[in-house]
Design an enzyme around this catalytic site. Structure first.
Site, PDB file in Angstrom:
ATOM      1  N   SER A  64       0.778  -1.071   0.080  1.00  0.00           N
ATOM      2  CA  SER A  64      -0.084  -0.019  -0.098  1.00  0.00           C
ATOM      3  C   SER A  64       0.846   1.053  -0.122  1.00  0.00           C
ATOM      4  O   SER A  64       2.099   1.212   0.657  1.00  0.00           O
ATOM      5  CB  SER A  64      -1.072   0.041   1.127  1.00  0.00           C
ATOM      6  OG  SER A  64      -1.805  -1.166   1.236  1.00  0.00           O
TER       7      SER A  64
HETATM    8  N1  SAH Z   1      -0.674  -4.502   4.131  1.00  0.00           N
HETATM    9  C1  SAH Z   1      -0.085  -4.989   2.784  1.00  0.00           C
HETATM   10  C2  SAH Z   1      -1.093  -4.783   1.747  1.00  0.00           C
HETATM   11  C3  SAH Z   1      -1.065  -5.872   0.751  1.00  0.00           C
HETATM   12  S1  SAH Z   1      -2.141  -5.758  -0.744  1.00  0.00           S
HETATM   13  C4  SAH Z   1       1.193  -4.281   2.492  1.00  0.00           C
HETATM   14  O1  SAH Z   1       1.499  -3.432   3.431  1.00  0.00           O
HETATM   15  O2  SAH Z   1       2.047  -4.718   1.896  1.00  0.00           O
HETATM   16  C5  SAH Z   1      -3.393  -6.555  -0.034  1.00  0.00           C
HETATM   17  C6  SAH Z   1      -3.033  -8.066   0.230  1.00  0.00           C
HETATM   18  O3  SAH Z   1      -4.374  -8.760   0.708  1.00  0.00           O
HETATM   19  C7  SAH Z   1      -2.560  -8.939  -0.757  1.00  0.00           C
HETATM   20  O4  SAH Z   1      -1.161  -9.500  -0.199  1.00  0.00           O
HETATM   21  C8  SAH Z   1      -3.628  -9.919  -0.978  1.00  0.00           C
HETATM   22  O5  SAH Z   1      -3.246 -11.173  -1.337  1.00  0.00           O
HETATM   23  C9  SAH Z   1      -4.207  -9.930   0.418  1.00  0.00           C
HETATM   24  N2  SAH Z   1      -5.749 -10.677   0.464  1.00  0.00           N
HETATM   25  C10 SAH Z   1      -6.625 -10.539  -0.656  1.00  0.00           C
HETATM   26  N3  SAH Z   1      -7.604 -11.286  -0.112  1.00  0.00           N
HETATM   27  C11 SAH Z   1      -7.453 -11.888   0.999  1.00  0.00           C
HETATM   28  C12 SAH Z   1      -8.295 -12.610   1.736  1.00  0.00           C
HETATM   29  N4  SAH Z   1      -9.568 -13.204   1.568  1.00  0.00           N
HETATM   30  N5  SAH Z   1      -7.555 -13.061   3.128  1.00  0.00           N
HETATM   31  C13 SAH Z   1      -6.301 -12.850   3.168  1.00  0.00           C
HETATM   32  N6  SAH Z   1      -5.565 -12.052   2.727  1.00  0.00           N
HETATM   33  C14 SAH Z   1      -6.240 -11.328   1.303  1.00  0.00           C
END
Ligand code: SAH
Length: 213
Positions: A64
């Site tokens: 993000s």
């Molecule tokens: N907090 C992270 C943001 C990553 S983007 C950072 O700082 O890098 C969002 C993340 O949510 C992705 O890695 C994706 O794989 C995950 N995601 C999507 N759907 C999900 C679900 N149902 N359960 C757990 N994680 C999920």
């Protein structure tokens, strides 16, 4: 894995940018000043790590944007030793910021590749979340509930009911809601049955996907 004075300088500048954009929580700003974001990105993005931008982290996912991390972290009003549940561990950057703020972090990721990489990376950086879990964030983490606050870091089409159930009374659930783009939404749990809803404008996230482990 190096963190240099140059990186520290870039982080200080990033914090100034975040302050200009309206982030005021000192605990959030201090954490961002300390966490080496460049080490959460592929080294080819190193030069850009302290720009206020999102970047690819593999498996079609993104880390993000720092402003978004700061904005969500600020809404959580983290107190030391708060139990915080994060849905979407991804690169682990948001996890690290919350740990640095003093939270006991529980985080769930559904992409195995990211779960494995991040599980190895965080301890190398001296960051120790309470629990990293591979699975479907729609279900939350019932075994560790209730939580003082819950943060969802992917765009959710709906508010998953289990997350509402796993929030303490007085706790906050921060979740970007919507498909194409998302409205940052916060629910405050007033009592067993009532939640107060607040909305904070538009953001863009990768989607929160239904489980397909
Ligand atoms: N907090 C992270 C943001 C990553 S983007 C950072 O700082 O890098 C969002 C993340 O949510 C992705 O890695 C994706 O794989 C995950 N995601 C999507 N759907 C999900 C679900 N149902 N359960 C757990 N994680 C999920």
């Amino acid at each position: 894995m190096k963190d240099t004075a140059k990186h520290q300088g870039l982080r200080n500048q990033l914090v100034t940018v975040l302050e200009q954009k309206g982030i005021t929580d000192k605990n959030v700003l201090e954490a961002i000043k300390k966490i080496p974001r460049h080490l959460f990105l592929n080294s080819s993005f190193e030069d850009y790590a302290y720009q206020d931008k999102a970047f690819p982290i593999g498996a079609g996912q993104t880390i993000s944007q720092p402003y978004t991390v700061a904005f969500q972290s600020q809404l959580l009003e983290v107190q030391k030793d708060h139990k915080v549940l994060e849905i979407g561990t991804g690169s682990g950057y948001q996890t690290a910021v919350l740990c640095m703020m003093g939270a006991k972090v529980y985080s769930v990721e559904r992409q195995n590749e990211l779960f494995k990489t991040t599980s190895l990376l965080l301890p190398k950086l001296g960051i120790r979340p309470k629990h990293l879990s591979f699975g479907d964030g729609y279900k939350g983490l019932e075994n560790y509930a209730p939580f003082d606050s819950i943060i969802v870091t992917a765009g959710a089409p709906i508010i998953p009911k289990p997350l509402m159930a796993q929030l303490k009374v007085g706790g906050r659930l921060v979740i970007p809601l919507g498909e194409e783009h998302q409205i940052m939404t916060m629910l405050i749990r007033k009592n067993e049955t009532q939640f107060e809803k607040h909305e904070f404008g538009e953001f863009r996230f990768v989607p929160l996907l239904e489980n397909k482990n």
